[in-house]
Design a protein around this motif. Sequence first.
Motif, PDB file in Angstrom:
ATOM      1  N   ALA A 177      16.319   4.205 -16.036  1.00 22.10           N
ATOM      2  CA  ALA A 177      17.497   3.677 -15.223  1.00 22.10           C
ATOM      3  C   ALA A 177      18.186   2.569 -15.466  1.00 22.10           C
ATOM      4  O   ALA A 177      18.275   1.727 -14.510  1.00 22.10           O
ATOM      5  CB  ALA A 177      16.847   3.830 -13.658  1.00 22.10           C
ATOM      6  N   TRP A 178      18.564   2.346 -16.744  1.00 23.96           N
ATOM      7  CA  TRP A 178      19.400   1.162 -16.881  1.00 23.96           C
ATOM      8  C   TRP A 178      20.524   1.462 -17.639  1.00 23.96           C
ATOM      9  O   TRP A 178      20.589   2.121 -18.604  1.00 23.96           O
ATOM     10  CB  TRP A 178      18.293   0.464 -17.915  1.00 23.96           C
ATOM     11  N   VAL A 179      21.676   1.106 -17.063  1.00 21.53           N
ATOM     12  CA  VAL A 179      23.095   1.428 -17.857  1.00 21.53           C
ATOM     13  C   VAL A 179      23.498   0.121 -18.541  1.00 21.53           C
ATOM     14  O   VAL A 179      23.696  -0.896 -18.036  1.00 21.53           O
ATOM     15  CB  VAL A 179      23.887   1.600 -16.558  1.00 21.53           C
ATOM     16  N   SER A 180      23.741   0.524 -19.830  1.00 20.22           N
ATOM     17  CA  SER A 180      24.134  -0.488 -20.749  1.00 20.22           C
ATOM     18  C   SER A 180      25.671  -0.562 -21.011  1.00 20.22           C
ATOM     19  O   SER A 180      26.107   0.722 -21.405  1.00 20.22           O
ATOM     20  CB  SER A 180      23.396  -0.419 -22.140  1.00 20.22           C
ATOM     21  N   ILE A 181      26.315  -1.581 -20.659  1.00 20.57           N
ATOM     22  CA  ILE A 181      27.588  -1.636 -20.751  1.00 20.57           C
ATOM     23  C   ILE A 181      28.148  -2.254 -22.135  1.00 20.57           C
ATOM     24  O   ILE A 181      27.760  -3.274 -22.087  1.00 20.57           O
ATOM     25  CB  ILE A 181      28.211  -2.269 -19.568  1.00 20.57           C
ATOM     26  N   PRO A 182      28.586  -1.569 -22.932  1.00 13.71           N
ATOM     27  CA  PRO A 182      28.788  -2.151 -24.472  1.00 13.71           C
ATOM     28  C   PRO A 182      30.205  -2.836 -24.404  1.00 13.71           C
ATOM     29  O   PRO A 182      31.121  -2.488 -24.123  1.00 13.71           O
ATOM     30  CB  PRO A 182      28.882  -0.853 -25.430  1.00 13.71           C
ATOM     31  N   CYS A 183      30.114  -4.151 -25.139  1.00 12.97           N
ATOM     32  CA  CYS A 183      31.393  -4.907 -25.287  1.00 12.97           C
ATOM     33  C   CYS A 183      31.179  -4.913 -26.890  1.00 12.97           C
ATOM     34  O   CYS A 183      30.473  -5.374 -27.662  1.00 12.97           O
ATOM     35  CB  CYS A 183      31.371  -6.285 -24.901  1.00 12.97           C
ATOM     36  N   TRP A 184      32.183  -4.331 -27.572  1.00 14.84           N
ATOM     37  CA  TRP A 184      32.298  -4.078 -28.831  1.00 14.84           C
ATOM     38  C   TRP A 184      33.113  -5.246 -29.457  1.00 14.84           C
ATOM     39  O   TRP A 184      34.205  -5.684 -29.175  1.00 14.84           O
ATOM     40  CB  TRP A 184      33.176  -2.756 -29.222  1.00 14.84           C
ATOM     41  N   THR A 185      32.432  -5.667 -30.761  1.00 16.53           N
ATOM     42  CA  THR A 185      33.174  -7.097 -31.403  1.00 16.53           C
ATOM     43  C   THR A 185      34.503  -6.834 -31.874  1.00 16.53           C
ATOM     44  O   THR A 185      35.096  -7.802 -32.275  1.00 16.53           O
ATOM     45  CB  THR A 185      32.212  -7.622 -32.433  1.00 16.53           C
ATOM     46  N   SER A 186      34.857  -5.371 -32.125  1.00 15.53           N
ATOM     47  CA  SER A 186      36.318  -5.437 -32.434  1.00 15.53           C
ATOM     48  C   SER A 186      37.325  -5.414 -31.474  1.00 15.53           C
ATOM     49  O   SER A 186      38.302  -5.237 -31.710  1.00 15.53           O
ATOM     50  CB  SER A 186      36.270  -4.026 -33.257  1.00 15.53           C
ATOM     51  N   GLU A 187      36.793  -5.357 -30.069  1.00 14.18           N
ATOM     52  CA  GLU A 187      37.716  -5.213 -29.057  1.00 14.18           C
ATOM     53  C   GLU A 187      37.971  -6.468 -28.422  1.00 14.18           C
ATOM     54  O   GLU A 187      37.068  -7.461 -28.174  1.00 14.18           O
ATOM     55  CB  GLU A 187      37.154  -4.281 -27.959  1.00 14.18           C
ATOM     56  N   GLU A 188      39.264  -7.082 -28.211  1.00 16.03           N
ATOM     57  CA  GLU A 188      39.452  -7.998 -27.486  1.00 16.03           C
ATOM     58  C   GLU A 188      38.923  -8.217 -25.931  1.00 16.03           C
ATOM     59  O   GLU A 188      39.268  -7.304 -25.059  1.00 16.03           O
ATOM     60  CB  GLU A 188      41.064  -8.154 -27.333  1.00 16.03           C
ATOM     61  N   PRO A 189      38.213  -9.006 -25.591  1.00 15.81           N
ATOM     62  CA  PRO A 189      37.458  -9.162 -24.373  1.00 15.81           C
ATOM     63  C   PRO A 189      38.634  -9.584 -23.441  1.00 15.81           C
ATOM     64  O   PRO A 189      39.506 -10.714 -23.696  1.00 15.81           O
ATOM     65  CB  PRO A 189      36.390 -10.404 -24.578  1.00 15.81           C
ATOM     66  N   SER A 190      38.575  -8.975 -22.276  1.00 16.96           N
ATOM     67  CA  SER A 190      39.389  -9.566 -21.237  1.00 16.96           C
ATOM     68  C   SER A 190      38.692  -8.895 -19.834  1.00 16.96           C
ATOM     69  O   SER A 190      37.885  -8.053 -19.793  1.00 16.96           O
ATOM     70  CB  SER A 190      40.818  -8.875 -21.228  1.00 16.96           C
ATOM     71  N   PRO A 191      39.325  -9.501 -18.791  1.00 14.38           N
ATOM     72  CA  PRO A 191      38.822  -8.959 -17.509  1.00 14.38           C
ATOM     73  C   PRO A 191      38.942  -7.449 -17.160  1.00 14.38           C
ATOM     74  O   PRO A 191      37.934  -6.860 -16.745  1.00 14.38           O
ATOM     75  CB  PRO A 191      39.200  -9.911 -16.454  1.00 14.38           C
ATOM     76  N   GLU A 192      40.248  -7.154 -17.621  1.00 17.05           N
ATOM     77  CA  GLU A 192      40.291  -5.586 -17.501  1.00 17.05           C
ATOM     78  C   GLU A 192      39.403  -4.725 -18.594  1.00 17.05           C
ATOM     79  O   GLU A 192      39.048  -3.849 -18.028  1.00 17.05           O
ATOM     80  CB  GLU A 192      41.908  -5.450 -17.773  1.00 17.05           C
ATOM     81  N   TYR A 193      39.097  -5.178 -19.568  1.00 19.40           N
ATOM     82  CA  TYR A 193      38.161  -4.554 -20.561  1.00 19.40           C
ATOM     83  C   TYR A 193      36.986  -4.532 -19.973  1.00 19.40           C
ATOM     84  O   TYR A 193      36.315  -3.322 -20.077  1.00 19.40           O
ATOM     85  CB  TYR A 193      38.081  -5.183 -21.786  1.00 19.40           C
ATOM     86  N   ILE A 194      36.453  -5.647 -19.326  1.00 23.58           N
ATOM     87  CA  ILE A 194      35.067  -5.739 -18.781  1.00 23.58           C
ATOM     88  C   ILE A 194      34.849  -4.610 -17.740  1.00 23.58           C
ATOM     89  O   ILE A 194      34.050  -3.731 -17.675  1.00 23.58           O
ATOM     90  CB  ILE A 194      34.689  -7.058 -18.343  1.00 23.58           C
ATOM     91  N   ARG A 195      35.947  -4.637 -16.968  1.00 25.12           N
ATOM     92  CA  ARG A 195      35.962  -3.864 -15.633  1.00 25.12           C
ATOM     93  C   ARG A 195      35.944  -2.270 -16.228  1.00 25.12           C
ATOM     94  O   ARG A 195      35.392  -1.692 -15.511  1.00 25.12           O
ATOM     95  CB  ARG A 195      37.220  -3.947 -14.649  1.00 25.12           C
ATOM     96  N   GLN A 196      36.813  -1.977 -17.105  1.00 24.58           N
ATOM     97  CA  GLN A 196      37.085  -0.646 -17.512  1.00 24.58           C
ATOM     98  C   GLN A 196      35.749  -0.074 -18.196  1.00 24.58           C
ATOM     99  O   GLN A 196      35.173   0.958 -17.856  1.00 24.58           O
ATOM    100  CB  GLN A 196      38.146  -0.581 -18.471  1.00 24.58           C
ATOM    101  N   GLN A 197      35.035  -0.693 -19.088  1.00 26.12           N
ATOM    102  CA  GLN A 197      33.805  -0.578 -19.552  1.00 26.12           C
ATOM    103  C   GLN A 197      32.784  -0.494 -18.499  1.00 26.12           C
ATOM    104  O   GLN A 197      31.784   0.642 -18.927  1.00 26.12           O
ATOM    105  CB  GLN A 197      33.464  -1.527 -20.508  1.00 26.12           C
ATOM    106  N   THR A 198      32.690  -1.099 -17.554  1.00 28.96           N
ATOM    107  CA  THR A 198      31.674  -0.987 -16.529  1.00 28.96           C
ATOM    108  C   THR A 198      31.923   0.108 -15.693  1.00 28.96           C
ATOM    109  O   THR A 198      30.724   0.929 -15.618  1.00 28.96           O
ATOM    110  CB  THR A 198      31.600  -2.314 -15.605  1.00 28.96           C
ATOM    111  N   ARG A 199      32.928   0.429 -15.315  1.00 27.71           N
ATOM    112  CA  ARG A 199      33.252   1.674 -14.643  1.00 27.71           C
ATOM    113  C   ARG A 199      33.073   3.075 -15.405  1.00 27.71           C
ATOM    114  O   ARG A 199      32.485   3.843 -14.714  1.00 27.71           O
ATOM    115  CB  ARG A 199      34.724   1.747 -13.958  1.00 27.71           C
ATOM    116  N   LEU A 200      33.453   2.821 -16.431  1.00 23.55           N
ATOM    117  CA  LEU A 200      33.284   3.808 -17.493  1.00 23.55           C
ATOM    118  C   LEU A 200      31.918   4.315 -17.710  1.00 23.55           C
ATOM    119  O   LEU A 200      31.365   5.589 -17.440  1.00 23.55           O
ATOM    120  CB  LEU A 200      33.988   3.534 -18.913  1.00 23.55           C
TER     121      LEU A 200
END
Length: 252
Positions: free
Chosen positions: A129-152
């Motif tokens: 019961a642990w949701v891992s939210i990946p941030c990919w090193t090829s992707e530009e980090p931004s607030p919207e990227y974090i939000r989208q990945q978390t929601r996805l």
Amino acid sequence: MPWQYVPLLHHLEALYQMPRNPERFRAYLAKMLNAQGDDLDLVPLVAANPMAKEHALEYVQRLLAMDAEALAQTAMEEATGQLPPVQTHLKVSLTVLDDAKGGWTNRFTTAKGWWGHSEHELQNTHRYAWVSIPCWTSEEPSPEYIRQQTRLYLYRWVWLYHQPLPKTLREILVYEGQALAYAGVAQRLDAEELAYTRAVLEPHLDSTLYPTLLVALEGDVAAKALGYEPLGLSPKAGLALALAEATIPNTG
């Protein structure tokens, strides 16, 4: 039904500040496993590359500098009031996956949802019961990227808590399309290419063959990378079609 955000990026920062030697790998195992060494403790560290190069440390530090974990926690808190409840103590964490300069993680086989998992693997997902939210090193980090990945990834996890595991391409397109719509991902294909993609995928909608499913969603770039049969699709064409045809997200 508490949803708990667990900060883990500081663990990765400390790990990547160590020299790239066996001691770093032992430190990774010690952090990831429980005290007995026979089960996982910090589940989201599983997919992280313990021997990643300097760019991974820089990426983690960029996330920390933009307070990415607070952004992810806010997105998680929003989702708790929007998604159907799960009767378990759900943990959520950001992690960093290296698809830029490392061979530890394959982007195509890892970035998908849980549709390619076996029932046993899905049971383990529910057990931890642990949701891992990946941030990919090829992707530009931004607030919207974090939000989208978390929601996805939250949507994907909650879907599979309430719904059967999607197996056919037809079912996976619904699963992925609704998750992408909930995440707020923008459409990337025009009407002509969507029509072409729809025609290409039509004969495969009832397929359950993993290579076909993966290439249908990710496009021929995945076929080339993994040695699968191409279908004549642009990158992420199937996912774009899934998003275009998604109904209002609903996991209930």
